[in-house]
Design a protein around this motif. Structure first.
Motif, mmCIF file in Angstrom:
data_model
loop_
_atom_site.group_PDB
_atom_site.id
_atom_site.type_symbol
_atom_site.label_atom_id
_atom_site.label_comp_id
_atom_site.label_asym_id
_atom_site.label_seq_id
_atom_site.Cartn_x
_atom_site.Cartn_y
_atom_site.Cartn_z
ATOM 1 N N SER A 279 0.830 -1.211 0.000
ATOM 2 C CA SER A 279 0.000 0.000 0.000
ATOM 3 C C SER A 279 0.864 1.261 0.000
ATOM 4 O O SER A 279 0.570 2.231 -0.706
ATOM 5 N N ALA A 280 1.938 1.238 0.792
ATOM 6 C CA ALA A 280 2.848 2.390 0.848
ATOM 7 C C ALA A 280 3.504 2.624 -0.506
ATOM 8 O O ALA A 280 3.619 3.767 -0.981
ATOM 9 N N HIS A 281 3.931 1.542 -1.126
ATOM 10 C CA HIS A 281 4.541 1.649 -2.453
ATOM 11 C C HIS A 281 3.568 2.265 -3.454
ATOM 12 O O HIS A 281 3.920 3.165 -4.216
ATOM 13 N N TRP A 283 0.970 4.162 -2.989
ATOM 14 C CA TRP A 283 0.656 5.566 -2.732
ATOM 15 C C TRP A 283 1.673 6.474 -3.439
ATOM 16 O O TRP A 283 1.313 7.371 -4.189
ATOM 17 N N VAL A 449 4.651 8.265 3.799
ATOM 18 C CA VAL A 449 4.028 6.945 3.597
ATOM 19 C C VAL A 449 5.090 5.916 3.214
ATOM 20 O O VAL A 449 5.088 4.784 3.706
ATOM 21 N N TYR A 450 6.016 6.303 2.325
ATOM 22 C CA TYR A 450 7.121 5.415 1.955
ATOM 23 C C TYR A 450 7.922 4.983 3.188
ATOM 24 O O TYR A 450 8.240 3.797 3.362
ATOM 25 N N GLY A 453 5.848 2.643 5.607
ATOM 26 C CA GLY A 453 5.557 1.350 4.987
ATOM 27 C C GLY A 453 6.735 0.411 5.010
ATOM 28 O O GLY A 453 6.595 -0.786 5.280
ATOM 29 N N ASN A 454 7.932 0.933 4.745
ATOM 30 C CA ASN A 454 9.108 0.075 4.747
ATOM 31 C C ASN A 454 9.575 -0.251 6.156
ATOM 32 O O ASN A 454 10.040 -1.364 6.411
#
Length: 491
Positions: A279-281, A283, A449-450, A453-454
């Motif tokens: 999901s982060a990717h 976005w 967000v990136y 997420g990671n």
């Protein structure tokens, strides 16, 4: 007799060593030579090229559709405001998220081949109809894009289902990356040629005609040369290659359909982590993909031809990076320099955190005089995103080869909710598209967000096959460990 016995024994040992060496050589030829599995890789690569071309064609075409002065003025122009354009750009994903999980289930039951064939054929026909729908207004285009999204929702789950059947573990990173690099190639080609096509005698409708026709041509080729598994390709694949693939995957070719363990999947911390990473990717990736053409036009003042070419450059770099990183990642794991789990997390970090830093820097580009730096930062952000193919993207198959299509459906469904929200948020924030400060907010959000997420993928992500992949096999393994075959029990 003793001497003769030793000579015979020595001869037998030499023969055994020779046979072993020949077997290793044969396996290496199969591993590094061109086989029927590579035909499937080429077909899937082309499939994703066309799918992404049909997906992103609107990103550049919408500039031409709403601004006659920037393209061939002989074709109609439609007055859509920023919010209406954002609706058009995000509408594809409204349908796309709906068919993700059903697409994974259907690919498991009917095979990846039939699902890809139906998806691309229908989507290509709809692509050809786009100029006609545009004449009826932006709402008609939204409706068409929703249906296109419904069709393409099956593509990634079906691709993962095919990869689980065709990619030996020793080649999983390379084959998976080569297949998915088709997405970048399609993006590069469509972004690069869209501006030229829109300004040509054929006008902006040719953007949709070209991608639609290529999709139908691919469908014909795939009908004859595509295959759901090595077992379905007995008349085309060599027995040696089929044995190599099925042995490395520990399958017989006549695998049973295992019931989907929904509860285990949705309560798995590894799967939840995968959902968040994916999901982060999405976005960040789709914020860049759908909005960079507008950013370049409004802030950096590129015309549509420059815009298209410079918008394509980052995805060209991403494709090249994927070709460089994937064999390197497989080499590191095959040589046991890195464990698979560490490799997945390392490359996912490269793929999300480096782009995050680039986006923060991009947020401070405020004038046309810094346009070269802006293009460089966008290229850096998108280019290093290629490393995620060796991170979360291939992690679905690590966790569960039997349910990889379903897992991709689940994570891609959640991830593409972000693909809907991101452009809509841009439309909400962006009251003045020429204001660099408003773009700064957008880029900061994507970078944050990136990062998150990671970070959670590093903490909670896994790369081992989960027990619910095949409960019967897992139970038998446990019985063996607990029985007499377990050395600890023998004592």
């Amino acid at each position: 007799m003793g001497i003769m016995g030793k000579e015979e024994k020595s001869s037998a040992e030499n023969n055994a060593e020779s046979e072993k060496s020949k077997k290793i050589d044969d396996e290496q030829k199969l591993q590094y030579g061109f086989g029927f599995r590579h035909v499937q890789v080429l077909l899937i690569f082309t499939c994703l090229t066309i799918a992404y071309a049909q997906r992103v064609n609107m990103s550049v075409a919408i500039v031409a559709i709403t601004d006659r002065n920037s393209t061939n003025p002989d074709f109609p122009e439609y007055e859509w405001d920023e919010k209406q354009k954002s609706m058009v750009l995000s509408s594809f994903f409204w349908g796309y998220v709906i068919t993700q999980i059903p697409g994974g289930q259907m690919a498991k039951h009917f095979g990846g081949k039939i699902m890809l064939l139906v998806s691309i054929t229908l989507c290509s026909l709809l692509c050809l109809l786009t100029p006609i729908f545009a004449a009826f207004g932006w709402k008609a285009v939204v409706a068409l894009r929703v249906v296109q999204g419904l069709c393409q929702g099956c593509i990634f789950p079906s691709t993962h289902t095919l990869l689980a059947k065709w990619a030996p573990p020793s080649e999983r990173g390379t084959i998976g990356t080569y297949c998915y690099s088709g997405a970048q190639f399609g993006t590069v080609v469509m972004l690069a040629v869209s501006g030229v096509l829109a300004s040509s005698a054929m006008g902006w409708p040719s953007i949709f005609y070209l991608s639609g026709v290529f999709g139908l041509v691919w469908a014909i080729l795939f009908m004859f040369y595509g295959s759901s598994s090595p077992a379905d390709s007995r008349d085309r694949i060599s027995s040696e290659e089929r044995h190599f693939i099925e042995t490395s995957l520990n399958t017989t070719g006549d695998a049973k359909i295992i019931k989907t363990p929904w509860k285990d999947i949705f309560t798995s911390s590894a799967v939840i982590s995968l959902v968040i990473a994916h999901s982060a990717h999405n976005w960040g990736f789709w914020t860049l993909l759908t909005e960079i053409p507008s950013y370049m036009k409004s802030v950096l003042h590129f015309n549509i031809k420059q815009n298209a070419l410079l918008s394509a450059l980052p995805y060209f770099v991403m494709m090249i990076m994927s070709f460089i990183l994937s064999p390197f990642a497989d080499w590191l794991t095959n040589k046991r320099i890195l464990k698979v789990e560490f490799s997945r997390k390392l490359f996912n970090t490269i793929g999300l955190w480096i782009p995050g830093v680039a986006l923060i820097a991009l947020a401070y580009i405020t004038s046309q005089t810094q346009s070269s730096l802006a293009v460089g930062l966008v290229t850096l952000a998108v280019g290093f995103n290629a490393a995620t193919y060796l991170g979360f993207q291939i992690n679905h198959i690590d966790l569960s080869p039997n349910h990889s299509g379903t897992l991709m459906g689940i994570t891609n469904c959640s991830a593409n909710v972000m693909s809907i929200i991101a452009p809509l948020l841009v439309g909400f924030i962006l009251n003045d598209a020429s204001d660099p400060l408003q773009w700064r907010i957008i880029f900061f959000i994507a970078a944050g967000v990136y990062f998150f997420g990671n970070l959670q993928f590093i903490i909670f992500g896994k790369a081992s096959t989960q027990p619910w992949n095949d409960p019967d096999a897992h139970r038998k393994r446990n019985d063996t460990i607990e029985g007499v075959e377990n050395p600890a029990m023998e004592y």
